[in-house]
Enzyme design. Structure first.
Site, PDB file in Angstrom:
ATOM      1  N   LYS A 175       0.847  -1.196   0.000  1.00  0.00           N
ATOM      2  CA  LYS A 175       0.000   0.000   0.000  1.00  0.00           C
ATOM      3  C   LYS A 175       0.882   1.245   0.000  1.00  0.00           C
ATOM      4  O   LYS A 175       1.608   1.484   0.950  1.00  0.00           O
ATOM      5  CB  LYS A 175      -0.891  -0.006   1.246  1.00  0.00           C
ATOM      6  CG  LYS A 175      -1.853  -1.198   1.280  1.00  0.00           C
ATOM      7  CD  LYS A 175      -2.677  -1.220   2.546  1.00  0.00           C
ATOM      8  CE  LYS A 175      -1.866  -1.511   3.771  1.00  0.00           C
ATOM      9  NZ  LYS A 175      -2.690  -1.863   4.948  1.00  0.00           N
ATOM     10  N   THR A 206      -8.358   9.467   7.948  1.00  0.00           N
ATOM     11  CA  THR A 206      -8.001   8.188   7.322  1.00  0.00           C
ATOM     12  C   THR A 206      -7.863   7.071   8.349  1.00  0.00           C
ATOM     13  O   THR A 206      -7.240   6.049   8.073  1.00  0.00           O
ATOM     14  CB  THR A 206      -6.657   8.330   6.564  1.00  0.00           C
ATOM     15  OG1 THR A 206      -5.688   8.855   7.502  1.00  0.00           O
ATOM     16  CG2 THR A 206      -6.772   9.237   5.368  1.00  0.00           C
ATOM     17  N   GLY A 208      -8.449   3.854   9.881  1.00  0.00           N
ATOM     18  CA  GLY A 208      -9.118   2.633   9.448  1.00  0.00           C
ATOM     19  C   GLY A 208      -8.968   2.279   7.975  1.00  0.00           C
ATOM     20  O   GLY A 208      -9.551   1.289   7.523  1.00  0.00           O
ATOM     21  N   THR A 209      -8.158   3.024   7.239  1.00  0.00           N
ATOM     22  CA  THR A 209      -8.041   2.737   5.792  1.00  0.00           C
ATOM     23  C   THR A 209      -7.516   1.321   5.512  1.00  0.00           C
ATOM     24  O   THR A 209      -8.040   0.616   4.653  1.00  0.00           O
ATOM     25  CB  THR A 209      -7.110   3.743   5.088  1.00  0.00           C
ATOM     26  OG1 THR A 209      -5.896   3.834   5.832  1.00  0.00           O
ATOM     27  CG2 THR A 209      -7.735   5.105   4.964  1.00  0.00           C
ATOM     28  N   GLY A 210      -6.466   0.941   6.250  1.00  0.00           N
ATOM     29  CA  GLY A 210      -5.837  -0.365   5.984  1.00  0.00           C
ATOM     30  C   GLY A 210      -6.759  -1.513   6.354  1.00  0.00           C
ATOM     31  O   GLY A 210      -6.885  -2.504   5.612  1.00  0.00           O
ATOM     32  N   CYS A 211      -7.437  -1.389   7.503  1.00  0.00           N
ATOM     33  CA  CYS A 211      -8.378  -2.429   7.942  1.00  0.00           C
ATOM     34  C   CYS A 211      -9.508  -2.563   6.913  1.00  0.00           C
ATOM     35  O   CYS A 211      -9.941  -3.672   6.574  1.00  0.00           O
ATOM     36  CB  CYS A 211      -8.984  -2.060   9.289  1.00  0.00           C
ATOM     37  SG  CYS A 211      -7.766  -1.747  10.583  1.00  0.00           S
TER      38      CYS A 211
END
Ligand SMILES: Nc1ncnc2c1ncn2[C@@H]1O[C@H](COP(=O)(O)OP(=O)(O)O)[C@@H](O)[C@H]1O
Ligand SMILES: Cc1ncc(COP(=O)(O)O)c(N)n1
Length: 264
Positions: A175, A206, A208-211
């Protein structure tokens, strides 16, 4: 009526509702699958940072997993915060025993830089968890922690992907969300390359973007999509959620998991 596809998240609870288990279940609802959860740790966190974290006993994690998998069954699993070496190893062993695809988000910390994984667990992530991943989704900090490589540009993403693939996941999504310019991620299995490019939204909310990306990939895999199609659909979902992210508290607010439902 037939049951929707079933997806299991194995992750930490975020009291602020933007990341972790809460992000995962909201994503699954928005994408039309049945979400279930194995909680690995409870965190006290908000828009300003992580104020506390309490891992659960290994037996509690294994028991939750067995309850869900042995009765209901799963079409995909997503892992997030695993906190300690013993939890990483227990979860890796559970994933090794299932045929369901596993999306492994090797969560190292929060957007504020607070650690969510003991340094002593990194080796277990490399040698036990990554080898059982169908798709691993490290961000650039996690790439640095796991491989020692620094990614400063899009050109570096390819080297980072090769270094993570060497630990054994079938696919990796590196990412590039923390780079400047477009939000570019690289999906590869070592032979195919898919560059996922979206406009960067100038939005600090942002959390929580990865989850959200990893849960969306698991949800799309559970529907029977192949990995490149699942990741492409997940990228579109997280991009819309970031565009609609909103302020909450005095710091970094959450993405809007409901953005696609509101458009209907
Ligand atoms: N400001 C942004 N605008 C658009 N996409 C973004 C932005 N920040 C991150 N992304 C995307 O969100 C997803 C999650 O990436 P990232 O934020 O790097 O993960 P993590 O939460 O693990 O640090 C990736 O697809 C990334 O490209
Ligand atoms: C319980 C928990 N798990 C994961 C994250 C990382 O969140 P992000 O998706 O913003 O990287 C978090 N802040 N809290």
């Amino acid at each position: 009526m037939s049951a929707p596809p079933r997806v299991l998240t194995v992750a930490g609870s975020d009291s602020a509702g933007g990341a972790g288990i809460q992000a995962d279940l909201k994503t699954m609802l928005a994408l039309g699958v049945h979400g279930m959860s194995v909680i690995t740790a409870v965190t006290a966190q908000n828009s300003l940072g992580v104020q506390g974290a309490w891992p659960l006993p290994v037996e509690a994690v294994i028991a939750q997993y067995r309850s869900v998998v042995d009765d209901i069954g799963v079409q995909a699993v997503k892992t997030g915060m695993l906190a300690s070496a013993e939890l990483v190893e227990a979860v890796a062993e559970l994933l090794g025993g299932t045929d369901a695809p596993a999306v492994v988000d090797p969560v190292g910390g929060s957007k504020h830089g607070d650690s969510l994984l003991a340094a002593s667990a990194l080796d277990s992530v490399r040698t036990k968890l990554l080898p059982v991943a169908t798709v691993a989704t490290p961000n650039l900090d996690e790439v640095a922690q796991l491989t020692g490589l620094r990614v400063d540009s899009e050109d570096d993403l390819r080297r980072a992907a090769a270094a993570v693939l060497a630990y054994g996941p079938r696919w990796v999504v590196i990412k590039g969300g923390h780079l400047a310019g477009d939000a570019v991620d690289l999906l590869t299995d070592g032979s195919e390359e898919h560059w996922l490019r979206a406009p960067r939204h100038d939005n600090r909310h942002t959390h929580g973007t990865g989850c959200t990306l990893a849960s969306a990939i698991a949800s799309e895999l559970a529907k029977g999509r192949a990995v490149p199609e699942a990741v492409t659909a997940a990228k579109a979902y997280v991009t819309g959620a970031i565009a609609a992210g909103f302020a909450l508290g005095g710091g970094i607010g959450p993405v809007d998991h409901a953005w696609a439902l509101k458009r209907r």
